[in-house]
Each structure stands twice: as C-alpha cells, then as structure tokens.
Write a protein that holds these residues in place. Structure first.
Motif, PDB file in Angstrom:
ATOM      1  N   THR A  72      10.979-109.731 -18.498  1.00  0.00           N
ATOM      2  CA  THR A  72      12.230-110.459 -18.318  1.00  0.00           C
ATOM      3  C   THR A  72      13.268-109.813 -19.220  1.00  0.00           C
ATOM      4  O   THR A  72      13.045-109.707 -20.437  1.00  0.00           O
ATOM      5  CB  THR A  72      12.054-111.951 -18.678  1.00  0.00           C
ATOM      6  OG1 THR A  72      11.035-112.509 -17.836  1.00  0.00           O
ATOM      7  CG2 THR A  72      13.352-112.710 -18.462  1.00  0.00           C
ATOM      8  N   ILE A  73      14.365-109.360 -18.625  1.00  0.00           N
ATOM      9  CA  ILE A  73      15.362-108.629 -19.405  1.00  0.00           C
ATOM     10  C   ILE A  73      16.742-109.267 -19.268  1.00  0.00           C
ATOM     11  O   ILE A  73      17.105-109.765 -18.202  1.00  0.00           O
ATOM     12  CB  ILE A  73      15.427-107.139 -18.983  1.00  0.00           C
ATOM     13  CG1 ILE A  73      15.730-106.996 -17.486  1.00  0.00           C
ATOM     14  CG2 ILE A  73      14.138-106.418 -19.348  1.00  0.00           C
ATOM     15  CD1 ILE A  73      15.922-105.546 -17.032  1.00  0.00           C
ATOM     16  N   PRO A  74      17.520-109.269 -20.345  1.00  0.00           N
ATOM     17  CA  PRO A  74      18.869-109.851 -20.301  1.00  0.00           C
ATOM     18  C   PRO A  74      19.793-109.034 -19.399  1.00  0.00           C
ATOM     19  O   PRO A  74      19.637-107.821 -19.268  1.00  0.00           O
ATOM     20  CB  PRO A  74      19.329-109.797 -21.760  1.00  0.00           C
ATOM     21  CG  PRO A  74      18.511-108.708 -22.384  1.00  0.00           C
ATOM     22  CD  PRO A  74      17.192-108.723 -21.681  1.00  0.00           C
ATOM     23  N   ILE A  75      20.747-109.723 -18.785  1.00  0.00           N
ATOM     24  CA  ILE A  75      21.685-109.080 -17.866  1.00  0.00           C
ATOM     25  C   ILE A  75      22.908-108.592 -18.624  1.00  0.00           C
ATOM     26  O   ILE A  75      23.479-109.312 -19.457  1.00  0.00           O
ATOM     27  CB  ILE A  75      22.105-110.057 -16.750  1.00  0.00           C
ATOM     28  CG1 ILE A  75      20.888-110.425 -15.894  1.00  0.00           C
ATOM     29  CG2 ILE A  75      23.211-109.464 -15.885  1.00  0.00           C
ATOM     30  CD1 ILE A  75      21.163-111.506 -14.853  1.00  0.00           C
ATOM     31  N   HIS A  76      23.317-107.382 -18.333  1.00  0.00           N
ATOM     32  CA  HIS A  76      24.510-106.792 -18.962  1.00  0.00           C
ATOM     33  C   HIS A  76      25.751-107.588 -18.552  1.00  0.00           C
ATOM     34  O   HIS A  76      25.906-107.994 -17.404  1.00  0.00           O
ATOM     35  CB  HIS A  76      24.647-105.328 -18.509  1.00  0.00           C
ATOM     36  CG  HIS A  76      25.530-104.507 -19.390  1.00  0.00           C
ATOM     37  ND1 HIS A  76      26.892-104.675 -19.459  1.00  0.00           N
ATOM     38  CD2 HIS A  76      25.230-103.488 -20.252  1.00  0.00           C
ATOM     39  CE1 HIS A  76      27.405-103.811 -20.315  1.00  0.00           C
ATOM     40  NE2 HIS A  76      26.406-103.071 -20.818  1.00  0.00           N
ATOM     41  N   ASN A  77      26.652-107.802 -19.513  1.00  0.00           N
ATOM     42  CA  ASN A  77      27.883-108.556 -19.242  1.00  0.00           C
ATOM     43  C   ASN A  77      28.720-107.945 -18.122  1.00  0.00           C
ATOM     44  O   ASN A  77      29.433-108.664 -17.413  1.00  0.00           O
ATOM     45  CB  ASN A  77      28.729-108.667 -20.513  1.00  0.00           C
ATOM     46  CG  ASN A  77      28.209-109.740 -21.462  1.00  0.00           C
ATOM     47  OD1 ASN A  77      27.542-110.682 -21.021  1.00  0.00           O
ATOM     48  ND2 ASN A  77      28.487-109.595 -22.749  1.00  0.00           N
ATOM     49  N   LYS A  78      28.643-106.616 -17.975  1.00  0.00           N
ATOM     50  CA  LYS A  78      29.420-105.956 -16.912  1.00  0.00           C
ATOM     51  C   LYS A  78      28.992-106.459 -15.537  1.00  0.00           C
ATOM     52  O   LYS A  78      29.820-106.626 -14.639  1.00  0.00           O
ATOM     53  CB  LYS A  78      29.253-104.437 -16.989  1.00  0.00           C
ATOM     54  CG  LYS A  78      30.233-103.741 -17.910  1.00  0.00           C
ATOM     55  CD  LYS A  78      31.633-103.764 -17.314  1.00  0.00           C
ATOM     56  CE  LYS A  78      32.615-102.981 -18.174  1.00  0.00           C
ATOM     57  NZ  LYS A  78      33.987-103.051 -17.617  1.00  0.00           N
ATOM     58  N   LEU A  79      27.706-106.695 -15.359  1.00  0.00           N
ATOM     59  CA  LEU A  79      27.221-107.202 -14.076  1.00  0.00           C
ATOM     60  C   LEU A  79      27.754-108.603 -13.811  1.00  0.00           C
ATOM     61  O   LEU A  79      28.084-108.951 -12.675  1.00  0.00           O
ATOM     62  CB  LEU A  79      25.690-107.207 -14.037  1.00  0.00           C
ATOM     63  CG  LEU A  79      25.001-105.839 -13.990  1.00  0.00           C
ATOM     64  CD1 LEU A  79      23.488-106.017 -13.983  1.00  0.00           C
ATOM     65  CD2 LEU A  79      25.433-105.040 -12.785  1.00  0.00           C
ATOM     66  N   LEU A  80      27.853-109.393 -14.864  1.00  0.00           N
ATOM     67  CA  LEU A  80      28.414-110.736 -14.718  1.00  0.00           C
ATOM     68  C   LEU A  80      29.898-110.647 -14.365  1.00  0.00           C
ATOM     69  O   LEU A  80      30.401-111.401 -13.533  1.00  0.00           O
ATOM     70  CB  LEU A  80      28.203-111.541 -15.999  1.00  0.00           C
ATOM     71  CG  LEU A  80      26.742-111.713 -16.451  1.00  0.00           C
ATOM     72  CD1 LEU A  80      26.672-112.521 -17.741  1.00  0.00           C
ATOM     73  CD2 LEU A  80      25.914-112.374 -15.356  1.00  0.00           C
ATOM     74  N   GLU A  81      30.589-109.687 -14.985  1.00  0.00           N
ATOM     75  CA  GLU A  81      32.008-109.475 -14.671  1.00  0.00           C
ATOM     76  C   GLU A  81      32.188-109.008 -13.227  1.00  0.00           C
ATOM     77  O   GLU A  81      33.179-109.361 -12.568  1.00  0.00           O
ATOM     78  CB  GLU A  81      32.613-108.429 -15.621  1.00  0.00           C
ATOM     79  CG  GLU A  81      32.768-108.891 -17.053  1.00  0.00           C
ATOM     80  CD  GLU A  81      33.263-107.782 -17.960  1.00  0.00           C
ATOM     81  OE1 GLU A  81      33.814-106.785 -17.451  1.00  0.00           O
ATOM     82  OE2 GLU A  81      33.096-107.900 -19.196  1.00  0.00           O
ATOM     83  N   PHE A  82      31.248-108.221 -12.732  1.00  0.00           N
ATOM     84  CA  PHE A  82      31.319-107.731 -11.349  1.00  0.00           C
ATOM     85  C   PHE A  82      31.023-108.833 -10.324  1.00  0.00           C
ATOM     86  O   PHE A  82      31.190-108.625  -9.130  1.00  0.00           O
ATOM     87  CB  PHE A  82      30.337-106.574 -11.134  1.00  0.00           C
ATOM     88  CG  PHE A  82      30.698-105.300 -11.848  1.00  0.00           C
ATOM     89  CD1 PHE A  82      32.006-105.009 -12.193  1.00  0.00           C
ATOM     90  CD2 PHE A  82      29.711-104.373 -12.189  1.00  0.00           C
ATOM     91  CE1 PHE A  82      32.339-103.831 -12.856  1.00  0.00           C
ATOM     92  CE2 PHE A  82      30.025-103.195 -12.842  1.00  0.00           C
ATOM     93  CZ  PHE A  82      31.347-102.926 -13.187  1.00  0.00           C
ATOM     94  N   GLY A  83      30.550-109.995 -10.811  1.00  0.00           N
ATOM     95  CA  GLY A  83      30.286-111.101  -9.896  1.00  0.00           C
ATOM     96  C   GLY A  83      28.845-111.217  -9.447  1.00  0.00           C
ATOM     97  O   GLY A  83      28.574-111.733  -8.360  1.00  0.00           O
ATOM     98  N   LEU A  84      27.896-110.782 -10.289  1.00  0.00           N
ATOM     99  CA  LEU A  84      26.490-110.832  -9.898  1.00  0.00           C
ATOM    100  C   LEU A  84      26.023-112.255  -9.583  1.00  0.00           C
ATOM    101  O   LEU A  84      25.327-112.473  -8.592  1.00  0.00           O
ATOM    102  CB  LEU A  84      25.606-110.225 -10.994  1.00  0.00           C
ATOM    103  CG  LEU A  84      24.093-110.289 -10.719  1.00  0.00           C
ATOM    104  CD1 LEU A  84      23.735-109.449  -9.496  1.00  0.00           C
ATOM    105  CD2 LEU A  84      23.292-109.830 -11.936  1.00  0.00           C
ATOM    106  N   LEU A  85      26.401-113.204 -10.417  1.00  0.00           N
ATOM    107  CA  LEU A  85      25.932-114.581 -10.198  1.00  0.00           C
ATOM    108  C   LEU A  85      26.455-115.142  -8.878  1.00  0.00           C
ATOM    109  O   LEU A  85      25.725-115.837  -8.153  1.00  0.00           O
ATOM    110  CB  LEU A  85      26.339-115.479 -11.357  1.00  0.00           C
ATOM    111  CG  LEU A  85      25.734-115.121 -12.731  1.00  0.00           C
ATOM    112  CD1 LEU A  85      26.163-116.138 -13.771  1.00  0.00           C
ATOM    113  CD2 LEU A  85      24.211-115.027 -12.660  1.00  0.00           C
ATOM    114  N   GLU A  86      27.700-114.834  -8.549  1.00  0.00           N
ATOM    115  CA  GLU A  86      28.276-115.284  -7.283  1.00  0.00           C
ATOM    116  C   GLU A  86      27.548-114.624  -6.112  1.00  0.00           C
ATOM    117  O   GLU A  86      27.268-115.264  -5.085  1.00  0.00           O
ATOM    118  CB  GLU A  86      29.770-114.957  -7.225  1.00  0.00           C
ATOM    119  CG  GLU A  86      30.636-115.767  -8.177  1.00  0.00           C
ATOM    120  CD  GLU A  86      30.618-115.250  -9.617  1.00  0.00           C
ATOM    121  OE1 GLU A  86      31.260-115.870 -10.471  1.00  0.00           O
ATOM    122  OE2 GLU A  86      29.938-114.221  -9.890  1.00  0.00           O
TER     123      GLU A  86
END
Length: 290
Positions: free
Chosen positions: A185-199
């Motif tokens: 289990t690895i933490p997600i890079h903030n850039k991916l969150l900024e790109f809209g990964l969760l959405e």
C-alpha cells in the motif's frame, strides 16, 4: 553465443510474435512493431523457468524488473531476421518489397530512464488522449508502479489510511502481482490528486481501466515512443522513479517497499499499510518533482 544459437533465438522470437500468420500477410509495419517489442524482451530469456513454454503475451505482461536485451544483441537478432526474410523473398514466399528491419544505434545508452524533459514531452503529447490513458501514464510517472499493477486497479484499491490517500496493490479479485513483495500500500502523490484522480476513481463502477497492460504498451509504442525517444519504452517511467529514489537520501528499504522490490533475506519487513509507516513512505514523494 554461437551463430547458430543466435539465429535460432532470433527465429524463435519471430515465431512467438507472428504465431501462425502467413508470410504473405506480413506487412512492414508488423516488422517495425516486432523491432520495438525486442526492446521489452528480458535478457537471458531462455534461462528463466518462469518464462519457459510461455507465449509472447505472457512474457510482455511479466517483463517488469528484468534487465532487457541490449542494443547489440537486438541488432544481431535483427540481422538474422533480415537474412531470413531476404531468403523467403527470393523463394517468392514474400511478394513485393524485400523487408529490411532497421537496427538500433549500438552506441546509444540502453534502456536509460526517461529524462525530466522527456516526461514533460510525454505529458504534453498525451493532453488530447483519453482520460484513462492519461491517468495510466500519470500513475506510472508519479508512483513508479508496474504497468500491469496500474491496469489491474479497481475502485476499491484507492483507500485512505489516516489522512493519506493510498493505492492498495493486492491480489484480490484474481489480480496478480510479480512477487509477494509486490503486494503493498503506497501513498498517492499530491500531483495525482491535483490532476483529479479521486474524481476519476469516483466516476468508475469497478475497474479503473478498460485496457490491458499489453495493449496499452503496444499503443504507447505505436503512437508515442518514436516521438519521445525511439530506444526507450513505457517501463522507463518506472525506471526513472526508482532512479530518483536511489539518488536521494532515503533509506533503501523504504524505496524498495514503495516500488515493490524484494528487501532481501535478512531485512525485517515492516507493515507499510499502517498509518505510521504510510507516512514514512509519503516522505519519498517529495523527491518526485517534474
């Protein structure tokens, strides 16, 4: 390796690629794709029991983390294949042009990681691609995951541990991993969150991606590789992340846990799925800054 062995191995790879395809139906584009695939073939392929008796699809789906053929060996294979096609052409088994596959630069650096400039170019070229293909690429670049690990991801694999969003790489639902150490289990890079990964994840019912790792790899080779660096493959994104970690001052057991490498027989394996240790791994992400 003597000349006969070299010829046999080259023709075996050709046979794996074309299977039962009629010589008359082979086009030059097929040979260019075969040339590209040679970049992804593991060195000493015939010495691994893991690959014994397997087809090309299996080899390409499980080739991560194996050293690949160098340019000199690839060129030797290409020369043997060219001789074969030249002979088939003379025998009239191939009608039309006499196929000659171009070789690679033997002075070039073999399978180096992508540079930061090349990563930027990949992102720029993929701006108009599908959202799925873009996120496959972003995850590879920022998480250093194997392509098969990415394309197998499901909605439930995106989890929150404490206050950190993470990716769970597991063997649930018939998913496979390269080794037991690959489950992590690895933490997600903030850039991916900024790109809209969760959405993106929330827009899915189950599987995040509809394309297989083999088909994505083929797609990337066909449409992007030559525009970026003809001698590098998609795997070079993972290679870059590993290289970044190696050149940082982080502990080797931490980055090995992050990328799913074996930590050795004498290393105590930590539970990197608990909140405290996820925070340790999250510190590695600061080094990935494109």
């Amino acid at each position: 390796m003597d000349n006969e062995q070299l010829g046999n191995r080259a023709l075996n790879l050709l046979d794996l690629y074309f299977k039962d395809k009629n010589l008359m139906d082979i086009e030059f584009d097929d040979l260019e794709d075969f040339r590209d695939i040679l970049l992804e073939i593991p060195k000493r392929l015939t010495t691994y029991n893991f690959f014994k008796g397997k087809d090309l699809d299996f080899i390409l789906e499980n080739n991560d983390d194996y050293d690949k053929l160098d340019n000199t060996t690839i060129n030797n294979y290409i020369e043997k294949v060219n001789l074969y096609f030249s002979y088939m052409h003379k025998l009239k088994y191939i009608i039309g042009e006499d196929f000659i596959i171009p070789t690679y630069d033997e002075n070039g650096k073999n399978r180096e990681p992508y540079t930061y400039e090349e990563v930027s170019k990949i992102f720029d070229l993929m701006k108009n691609d599908t959202l799925e293909n873009r996120f496959i690429t972003y995850i590879a670049a920022y998480q250093g995951m194997r392509l098969k690990e990415i394309t197998q991801l499901q909605k439930e694999d995106i989890v929150k541990i404490g206050d950190i969003f993470c990716i769970s790489i597991n063997t649930k639902e018939d998913k496979t991993t390269k080794t037991k150490k690959s489950v992590r289990t690895i933490p997600i890079h903030n850039k991916l969150l900024e790109f809209g990964l969760l959405e993106f994840v929330n827009s899915k019912d189950k599987e995040l991606f509809t394309i297989s790792n083999k088909n994505f790899s083929s797609y990337f080779r066909k449409y992007y590789k030559s525009l970026i660096n003809d001698e590098k493959t998609f795997y070079c994104l993972r290679h870059l992340v590993i290289d970044i970690f190696k050149q940082s001052d982080c502990k080797i057991e931490h980055y090995q846990a992050f990328v799913g490498h074996s930590q050795g027989k004498d290393t105590i394996t930590m539970d990197y799925g608990n909140p405290f240790n996820v925070k340790l791994l999250a510190k590695l992400l600061q080094f990935i800054d494109y």
